[in-house]
Design an enzyme around this catalytic site. Structure first.
Site, mmCIF file in Angstrom:
data_model
loop_
_atom_site.group_PDB
_atom_site.id
_atom_site.type_symbol
_atom_site.label_atom_id
_atom_site.label_comp_id
_atom_site.label_asym_id
_atom_site.label_seq_id
_atom_site.Cartn_x
_atom_site.Cartn_y
_atom_site.Cartn_z
ATOM 1 N N ASP A 1 -7.250 -7.853 1.274
ATOM 2 C CA ASP A 1 -6.324 -7.971 2.319
ATOM 3 C C ASP A 1 -6.802 -7.331 3.713
ATOM 4 O O ASP A 1 -7.920 -6.830 3.457
ATOM 5 C CB ASP A 1 -5.030 -7.196 2.031
ATOM 6 N N ASP B 1 0.770 -1.141 -0.157
ATOM 7 C CA ASP B 1 -0.018 -0.016 -0.103
ATOM 8 C C ASP B 1 0.936 1.272 -0.106
ATOM 9 O O ASP B 1 2.032 1.052 0.247
ATOM 10 C CB ASP B 1 -0.875 -0.139 1.318
#
Length: 374
Positions: A264, A89
């Site tokens: 996720d 991320d």
């Protein structure tokens, strides 16, 4: 990265992501390795649960150990000894989570390090540079996670700045000649027209995949389902769709029903350390006294190392004694449960039996199947 779409069942999709470092079957769940480790697990143990890909955290890996140490090792794969795909991320959500100790401007985000209080600045360009050093197979653009609740005007301003940051991320990614993949992130809060505007702008810039961000941040579950039902069919069919930070097993099921390919969440690992274990019949709280003398495995339908070798009574004992092994065995089980759930969803899509799979998933836990809007 290449995305192959094999078949569909309703809106659900069965495919795969093909990387130089390996293939990821979709729909896929990515265990979270925030600091370059899935807490308590070796890479070999994580792989044994069925994981094809991991998620790393750009923000935390930038603060510790930093880019220089990462480059000395080669990249994050070499640093943590995981030679399969990694998605990172961008750091946007972590900055969002800092609350009052950060200031967001058009240029980027000023904040103080949660480690030592040092003044730090993070912008789209820096995020791309860090992820380049990490060697991420999938790089995420730097965006602002729209908070909940937010007025439509607040959500619009946030989304439009994220679009400008998306273009800066794309430009820096290209300047670095990064050979890997870059995903855009759709923002806009719970407002469908803003989600439309965000997706349109991202598609014009052009990305290898598209994530739905800004959900699971406090909004009602019905709003998350509504946004997914609205936006997923509009995402280019030849690109993977990623629902960020989600979630509970039922959230994965509902996301897949609405066309999501990637997920996720820290939930399976965090809950494992707190003694909350997922099973085919619902959640077990292993520290409950009723498990003290139970010789049965956690889940007779699970093939994980924990279920094949240990009883509920032993796991209860480890939890009550605060033994590290308890957290490890719990984590192995929860991660395997999530991967078995994804395997079941993939198989059901392949055979056109997703509705039956979903019905069995809920009825085995004594719950009703949520409505899916046509």
């Amino acid at each position: 990265m290449k995305f192959e779409l094999d078949t569909t069942d309703g809106r659900a999709r069965r495919g795969r992501l093909i990387f130089d470092r390996g293939t990821v079957e979709t729909p896929a769940f990515m265990p979270v390795g925030t600091y370059g480790t899935v807490k308590g697990m070796t890479p070999e143990e994580v792989r044994a649960t069925g994981a094809d890909i991991l998620l790393g955290n750009t923000f935390h890996l930038w603060l510790r150990p930093g880019e220089e140490i990462m480059r000395k090792h080669g990249d994050l794969h070499d640093f943590m000894n995981w030679q399969r795909p990694i998605l990172t991320d961008s750091g946007g959500f972590q900055v969002f989570s800092l609350g009052d100790i950060r200031k967001i401007t058009e240029e980027g985000v000023h904040f103080r390090s949660p480690i030592n209080g040092e003044k730090i600045f993070l912008d789209p360009e820096k995020s791309m540079q860090i992820q380049d050093a990490l060697g991420s197979d999938v790089v995420m653009i730097f965006d602002e996670c729209t908070p909940y609740p937010a007025t439509e005007d607040e959500a619009r301003k946030s989304m439009q700045m994220s679009l400008r940051w998306a273009k800066r991320s794309r430009d820096e990614f290209d300047r670095l000649k990064n050979p890997n993949s870059l995903f855009g992130i759709i923002q806009g809060g719970v407002y469908e027209d803003l989600r439309d505007e965000s997706l349109k702008g991202l598609v014009e810039i052009g990305f290898d995949g598209y994530a739905v961000g800004g959900l699971a941040v406090g909004e009602p579950k019905a709003d998350m389902h509504r946004i997914l039902e609205h936006i997923c069919p509009q995402i280019p069919a030849d690109k993977p769709r990623y629902l960020m930070g989600v979630g509970k097993p039922e959230d994965l099921v509902e996301g897949v029903r609405r066309g999501v390919d990637m997920f996720d969440c820290v939930m399976p690992t965090r809950n494992a350390r707190n003694g909350h274990l997922f099973t085919s019949e619902g959640v077990i709280k292993i520290r409950n006294a009723r498990h003290r003398d139970d010789t049965s495995p956690l889940d007779t339908k699970c093939d994980c190392y924990t279920c094949k070798n240990y009883s509920r009574a032993y796991l209860y004992h480890l939890d009550r004694c605060n033994e590290i092994l308890g957290a490890r065995l719990n984590t192995i089980h929860n991660l395997r449960y999530y991967q078995m759930l994804m395997e079941g969803l993939r198989g059901a899509i392949e055979t056109g039996t997703l509705d039956a799979f979903v019905a069995d998933f809920y009825t085995s836990q004594g719950r009703e199947v949520p409505e899916l809007v046509d």
